[in-house]
Design an enzyme around this catalytic site. Structure first.
Site, PDB file in Angstrom:
ATOM      1  N   HIS A  93      39.409  48.856  44.811  1.00  0.00           N
ATOM      2  CA  HIS A  93      40.487  48.223  45.579  1.00  0.00           C
ATOM      3  C   HIS A  93      41.655  47.921  44.634  1.00  0.00           C
ATOM      4  CE1 HIS A  93      41.845  45.705  49.003  1.00  0.00           C
ATOM      5  NE2 HIS A  93      42.259  44.836  48.092  1.00  0.00           N
ATOM      6  N   MET A 131      50.515  44.794  49.686  1.00  0.00           N
ATOM      7  CA  MET A 131      51.063  43.501  50.117  1.00  0.00           C
ATOM      8  C   MET A 131      52.552  43.529  49.772  1.00  0.00           C
ATOM      9  SD  MET A 131      47.830  41.312  48.862  1.00  0.00           S
ATOM     10  CE  MET A 131      47.350  42.693  47.824  1.00  0.00           C
ATOM     11  N   MET A 157      51.442  44.308  44.969  1.00  0.00           N
ATOM     12  CA  MET A 157      52.226  43.153  45.456  1.00  0.00           C
ATOM     13  C   MET A 157      53.654  43.265  44.922  1.00  0.00           C
ATOM     14  SD  MET A 157      49.576  40.031  44.841  1.00  0.00           S
ATOM     15  CE  MET A 157      47.786  40.252  44.949  1.00  0.00           C
ATOM     16  N   HIS A 202      45.733  48.458  48.715  1.00  0.00           N
ATOM     17  CA  HIS A 202      46.087  47.368  49.623  1.00  0.00           C
ATOM     18  C   HIS A 202      47.525  46.964  49.314  1.00  0.00           C
ATOM     19  CE1 HIS A 202      45.275  42.851  50.769  1.00  0.00           C
ATOM     20  NE2 HIS A 202      46.085  43.438  51.605  1.00  0.00           N
ATOM     21  N   ASP A 238      45.371  46.251  44.423  1.00  0.00           N
ATOM     22  CA  ASP A 238      46.287  45.346  45.108  1.00  0.00           C
ATOM     23  C   ASP A 238      47.712  45.539  44.620  1.00  0.00           C
ATOM     24  OD1 ASP A 238      44.586  43.625  46.831  1.00  0.00           O
ATOM     25  OD2 ASP A 238      43.589  43.212  44.923  1.00  0.00           O
ATOM     26  N   MET A 253      41.983  39.682  56.268  1.00  0.00           N
ATOM     27  CA  MET A 253      42.084  38.881  55.034  1.00  0.00           C
ATOM     28  C   MET A 253      41.334  37.569  55.224  1.00  0.00           C
ATOM     29  SD  MET A 253      43.778  40.489  52.685  1.00  0.00           S
ATOM     30  CE  MET A 253      43.841  39.139  51.516  1.00  0.00           C
ATOM     31  N   SER A 310      37.917  44.569  43.423  1.00  0.00           N
ATOM     32  CA  SER A 310      39.369  44.475  43.301  1.00  0.00           C
ATOM     33  C   SER A 310      39.775  44.493  41.832  1.00  0.00           C
ATOM     34  CB  SER A 310      39.875  43.190  43.957  1.00  0.00           C
ATOM     35  OG  SER A 310      41.233  43.027  43.618  1.00  0.00           O
ATOM     36  N   ASP A 359      38.524  40.773  52.633  1.00  0.00           N
ATOM     37  CA  ASP A 359      39.115  40.672  51.300  1.00  0.00           C
ATOM     38  C   ASP A 359      39.560  39.234  51.053  1.00  0.00           C
ATOM     39  OD1 ASP A 359      40.498  41.052  48.910  1.00  0.00           O
ATOM     40  OD2 ASP A 359      42.158  42.158  49.843  1.00  0.00           O
TER      41      ASP A 359
HETATM   42  C1  DX5 Z   1      44.366  38.868  47.283  1.00  0.00           C
HETATM   43  C2  DX5 Z   1      43.939  40.287  47.103  1.00  0.00           C
HETATM   44  C3  DX5 Z   1      42.505  40.430  46.847  1.00  0.00           C
HETATM   45  C4  DX5 Z   1      42.014  39.733  45.610  1.00  0.00           C
HETATM   46  C5  DX5 Z   1      40.633  39.250  45.904  1.00  0.00           C
HETATM   47  O1  DX5 Z   1      45.589  38.785  47.885  1.00  0.00           O
HETATM   48  O2  DX5 Z   1      44.247  41.060  48.239  1.00  0.00           O
HETATM   49  O3  DX5 Z   1      42.099  41.783  46.846  1.00  0.00           O
HETATM   50  O4  DX5 Z   1      41.975  40.532  44.463  1.00  0.00           O
HETATM   51  O5  DX5 Z   1      40.184  38.512  44.839  1.00  0.00           O
HETATM   52  P1  DX5 Z   1      38.916  37.558  44.937  1.00  0.00           P
HETATM   53  O6  DX5 Z   1      37.746  38.405  45.300  1.00  0.00           O
HETATM   54  O7  DX5 Z   1      38.840  36.969  43.581  1.00  0.00           O
HETATM   55  O8  DX5 Z   1      39.214  36.545  46.007  1.00  0.00           O
HETATM   56 ZN    ZN Z   2      43.350  43.063  48.343  1.00  0.00          ZN
END
Ligand code: DX5
Ligand code: ZN
Length: 221
Positions: free
Chosen positions: A31, A66, A35, A64, A33, A135, A8, A173
């Site tokens: 990956h 969110m 948000m 991903h 993220d 998740m 990630s 994840d």
């Molecule tokens: C959290 C993200 C993850 C995050 C995971 O909401 O979707 O992808 O980066 O990070 P770690 O591996 O540090 O939990």
């Molecule tokens: Zn993620």
């Protein structure tokens, strides 16, 4: 289909994304993220950054989302260069239409479930998807502790995938590390997102290999 390790980028240095991608060149996917400060209480990056990163790396981007209203925004991430786009079912209005649109645009369609969202109501949707994301933390932040309560859902999801004879990825994840990856693999996950575990390691590429080896050894597939 084989184990996939997807570091990630959230845990990487946002000022040096191209160089950070290079530090995990052994990984299968990257990956990313996205948000929006509404679906989750955090704001990260969007389409222009995905587009720039896609040009800077040969590794497939696993986006991903969110975000709220993925029906409106998710297809744009395929155009930005993502090879897979995962929306959250809790945020989608028409997940079937959206998954079909993502596939029609040439991406893998993924659907994400928060820890409290069960898989069973969505059993009939599975053939529309290329990937299910379970998740293993509440989405929003990296570095959280793995939620063991999600492991039975990983197992039940794999059973449903097998029941329908589908070839699809099952991604986990959140809090995935050398400590927790085996229980996910044993339950049937085959795509492993890891942020802090990879980017906080002295040698991120070596950590990718350690995670892969641990997952392959424990995998029930
Ligand atoms: C959290 C993200 C993850 C995050 C995971 O909401 O979707 O992808 O980066 O990070 P770690 O591996 O540090 O939990
Ligand atoms: Zn993620």
């Amino acid at each position: 289909m084989g184990i996939q390790i997807s570091p990630s980028m959230l845990a990487s240095d946002f000022a040096n994304l191209a160089a950070e991608a290079e530090r995990v060149s052994n990984s299968d996917w990257l990956h990313v993220d996205v948000m929006d400060n509404h679906f989750v209480p955090n704001l990260t990056l969007g389409m222009p950054v995905v587009e720039a990163l896609a040009k800077a790396t040969a590794t497939p981007l696993d986006c991903h989302l969110m975000i709220e209203d993925p029906d409106r925004w998710a297809p744009g991430y395929v155009e930005a260069g993502a090879s897979s786009v995962t929306f959250h079912v809790e945020a989608a209005t028409a997940p079937v239409r959206l998954a079909r649109e993502l596939r029609a645009k040439g991406a893998k369609a993924g659907m994400g479930l928060r820890p409290a969202t069960p898989i069973e109501p969505y059993e009939d949707l599975l053939p529309e998807l290329d990937m299910l994301l379970v998740m293993t933390v509440e989405p929003g932040f990296g570095g959280q502790s793995f939620l063991d309560l999600c492991v039975p859902k990983i197992r039940r999801t794999r059973q449903l995938i097998d029941k329908h004879g589908l070839e699809m990825w099952l991604q986990v994840d959140g809090g995935v590390s050398l400590e927790t990856i085996e229980r996910c693999a044993e339950a049937g996950a085959d795509v492993f997102v890891a942020g802090s575990a990879v980017f906080r390691a002295d040698d991120p590429n070596q950590m990718v290999e350690h995670l892969r080896a641990a997952a392959e050894k424990a995998s029930c597939l």
